[in-house]
Design a protein around this motif. Structure first.
Motif, PDB file in Angstrom:
ATOM      1  N   GLY A  95       0.775  -1.110   0.020  1.00 37.82           N
ATOM      2  CA  GLY A  95       0.005   0.041   0.060  1.00 37.82           C
ATOM      3  C   GLY A  95       0.886   1.349   0.129  1.00 37.82           C
ATOM      4  O   GLY A  95       0.387   2.282  -0.255  1.00 37.82           O
ATOM      5  N   HIS A  96       2.138   1.144   0.133  1.00 42.40           N
ATOM      6  CA  HIS A  96       3.184   2.338   0.168  1.00 42.40           C
ATOM      7  C   HIS A  96       4.318   1.936  -0.370  1.00 42.40           C
ATOM      8  O   HIS A  96       5.055   2.903  -1.125  1.00 42.40           O
ATOM      9  N   ASN A 132      -3.029  -6.763   7.540  1.00 40.78           N
ATOM     10  CA  ASN A 132      -2.236  -6.413   8.613  1.00 40.78           C
ATOM     11  C   ASN A 132      -1.033  -7.654   8.470  1.00 40.78           C
ATOM     12  O   ASN A 132       0.287  -7.473   9.007  1.00 40.78           O
ATOM     13  N   HIS A 133      -1.062  -8.581   7.572  1.00 38.36           N
ATOM     14  CA  HIS A 133      -0.506  -9.774   7.523  1.00 38.36           C
ATOM     15  C   HIS A 133      -0.568 -10.731   6.372  1.00 38.36           C
ATOM     16  O   HIS A 133      -1.302 -10.289   5.694  1.00 38.36           O
ATOM     17  N   LEU A 164       3.948  -8.346   7.220  1.00 35.73           N
ATOM     18  CA  LEU A 164       3.891  -7.947   5.659  1.00 35.73           C
ATOM     19  C   LEU A 164       5.321  -8.326   5.266  1.00 35.73           C
ATOM     20  O   LEU A 164       5.466  -8.084   4.095  1.00 35.73           O
ATOM     21  N   ASN A 165       6.287  -8.352   6.019  1.00 35.59           N
ATOM     22  CA  ASN A 165       7.908  -8.787   5.603  1.00 35.59           C
ATOM     23  C   ASN A 165       8.020  -9.909   5.725  1.00 35.59           C
ATOM     24  O   ASN A 165       9.320 -10.284   5.550  1.00 35.59           O
ATOM     25  N   GLY A 166       7.342 -10.929   6.180  1.00 31.65           N
ATOM     26  CA  GLY A 166       7.495 -12.301   6.116  1.00 31.65           C
ATOM     27  C   GLY A 166       8.289 -12.825   7.626  1.00 31.65           C
ATOM     28  O   GLY A 166       8.511 -13.880   7.578  1.00 31.65           O
ATOM     29  N   GLY A 167       7.990 -11.909   8.390  1.00 33.49           N
ATOM     30  CA  GLY A 167       8.559 -12.385   9.631  1.00 33.49           C
ATOM     31  C   GLY A 167       7.467 -12.385  10.829  1.00 33.49           C
ATOM     32  O   GLY A 167       6.198 -12.145  10.667  1.00 33.49           O
ATOM     33  N   GLY A 201      -8.243 -15.003  -3.459  1.00 30.20           N
ATOM     34  CA  GLY A 201      -7.047 -14.990  -2.796  1.00 30.20           C
ATOM     35  C   GLY A 201      -6.701 -14.072  -1.579  1.00 30.20           C
ATOM     36  O   GLY A 201      -5.383 -13.920  -1.447  1.00 30.20           O
ATOM     37  N   SER A 202      -7.756 -13.653  -0.974  1.00 34.32           N
ATOM     38  CA  SER A 202      -7.481 -12.942   0.064  1.00 34.32           C
ATOM     39  C   SER A 202      -8.293 -13.491   1.377  1.00 34.32           C
ATOM     40  O   SER A 202      -9.453 -13.741   1.531  1.00 34.32           O
ATOM     41  N   VAL A 203      -7.365 -13.813   2.531  1.00 31.72           N
ATOM     42  CA  VAL A 203      -8.041 -14.595   3.647  1.00 31.72           C
ATOM     43  C   VAL A 203      -8.782 -13.570   4.729  1.00 31.72           C
ATOM     44  O   VAL A 203      -7.954 -12.655   5.050  1.00 31.72           O
ATOM     45  N   GLY A 204     -10.044 -13.612   4.873  1.00 32.30           N
ATOM     46  CA  GLY A 204     -10.577 -12.745   6.120  1.00 32.30           C
ATOM     47  C   GLY A 204     -10.587 -13.740   7.259  1.00 32.30           C
ATOM     48  O   GLY A 204      -9.793 -13.932   7.904  1.00 32.30           O
TER      49      GLY A 204
END
Length: 420
Positions: A95-96, A132-133, A164-167, A201-204
């Motif tokens: 988003g940024h 958020n993730h 969002l960085n995989g951590g 493809g988006s989990v809620g």
């Protein structure tokens, strides 16, 4: 007048909180960018540069309502030499800014007696609806081989989430599948793996996992489970029947659109009846029935729904209908078919209208609300208006009046259009 079904009443009661937010429209364009358009005016709102390789694999791109974009390079088990050497990276626009993440593809070989043990895993990432993730899913396979021939496999399906960085990995679920022998020498032809589906493809608050065997001819669907989140905890509910090709769902997963594909194999296209069902609370309604509509048992052409979307108020469903044959080209008889001129003529008339968008109400029985020949569905803009593609142009279509509002936005393929 058809009587409103119990399923339609259930869907109406669930509809109030759903689809409350306005839609966002993105189109994948050359030479490598995602363009957001205002769905009301089709004015350009923003552009995001994406990896060039994503243009070749639009199906590997997902977008959520927040405008986050994810590209996951297509990798599947068993891994090829290219897969293990390529250093495939997951790419996300948060988003940024753009971020790349190593998905942790695993390939390890070791001797075990006279055999070779090959351990492989290729995690796939999904966006989260809240932004958020990321969610991750993987089948970790340990295959025993002898002279490059598969003997058996032990598979564990895993699910986890990260930032969002995989951590910050947090485990969600893990399931050890039954150990499986591979009589054909190729484990994917005999043994199940976990396949995950989530809307767009988006989990809620939910996702579905099906134990699926690719097989050599006809795929086999073993069982399905719905994983639901409540209070930060994920629980699994085994579904009454395995789910096959899922096309859409309500945001909480209580209503699903499922396609039952043809079982045709070995060069045949039409060996069973294609259907599309809407499922909710143990009830189902058939919104597409190939043989009832097209009466085509004698000819090897299959009619089916390539996509479907529930309306925002959940009282109807829109579908794209396509076929395995083309107009004005020869059509052979089915495996058990006999020549039938009347049936042949009926099929050819139907083919001349495809692809087509059909809208059916969720009544008992369902009624056709609209039919748009030579069109492909993108999705619902509102309770009464669809976004479709006609002649490679995005068009707003009013289901009630049939009025069209044509845009100036051209698209090469409906698979490059994302309405969220």
């Amino acid at each position: 007048m058809g009587k409103i079904s119990e399923l339609a009443i259930v869907l109406l009661l669930m509809s109030a909180p759903l689809f409350a937010q306005g839609k966002r429209l993105w189109v994948l364009r050359d030479p490598g960018e995602m363009v957001e358009y205002d769905p009301a005016t089709f004015a350009v709102k923003q552009k995001v540069k994406i990896p060039a390789e994503a243009l070749k694999s639009a199906g590997s791109i997902s977008v959520n309502h927040l405008g986050q974009i994810l590209y996951v390079p297509p990798v599947s088990l068993p891994l090829s030499d290219e897969d293990t050497a390529a250093g495939n990276k997951v790419w996300i626009w948060n988003g940024h800014a753009a971020v790349t993440i190593d998905p942790g593809i695993e390939h390890k070989e070791e001797k075990t007696g006279s055999n070779q043990a090959v351990t492989e895993s290729a995690p796939a990432a999904y966006l989260s609806a809240d932004g958020n993730h990321l969610f991750w899913f993987a089948n970790q396979e340990r295959r025993l081989q002898r002279e490059d021939v598969d003997l058996s496999t032990a598979t564990t399906w895993q699910a986890w989430q990260t930032d969002l960085n995989g951590g910050g990995r947090e485990e969600i679920a893990s399931l050890k599948l039954p150990d499986c022998r591979c009589p054909t020498g190729s484990c994917e032809e005999s043994c199940p793996a976990g396949v995950v589906w989530a809307p767009d493809g988006s989990v809620g608050t939910f996702f579905l996992m099906t134990q699926f065997v690719a097989a050599r001819t006809t795929p086999t669907y073993k069982s399905s489970s719905r994983y639901s989140e409540q209070g930060g905890k994920w629980t699994a509910d085994v579904q009454p029947q395995p789910l096959q090709r899922l096309l859409d769902a309500a945001s909480d997963g209580t209503a699903l659109v499922e396609a039952i594909p043809d079982t045709g194999c070995c060069g045949w296209s039409n060996q069973s009846n294609d259907e599309t069902l809407v499922l909710a609370n143990g009830k189902k309604i058939t919104v597409f029935d190939e043989q009832a509509t097209y009466k085509n048992p004698d000819y090897d052409v299959s009619f089916y729904t390539s996509s479907a979307r529930l309306s925002p108020d959940l009282v109807s469903v829109a579908m794209t209908i396509v076929a395995t044959a083309e107009p004005n080209k020869p059509i052979q008889l089915s495996e058990q078919g006999q020549a039938n001129p009347e049936e042949s003529e009926h099929i050819r008339k139907a083919l001349a209208e495809l692809p087509a968008v059909e809208v059916n109400s969720l009544e008992d029985p369902p009624k056709r609300v609209a039919f748009v020949p030579h069109a492909t569905l993108v999705g619902w803009i509102s309770e009464k208006e669809l976004l479709i593609v006609e002649d490679h142009v995005l068009v707003l279509y009013n289901v009630g009046t049939g009025a069209r509002r044509k845009s100036t936005v051209r698209v090469e393929d409906v698979g490059r259009v994302f309405l969220r």
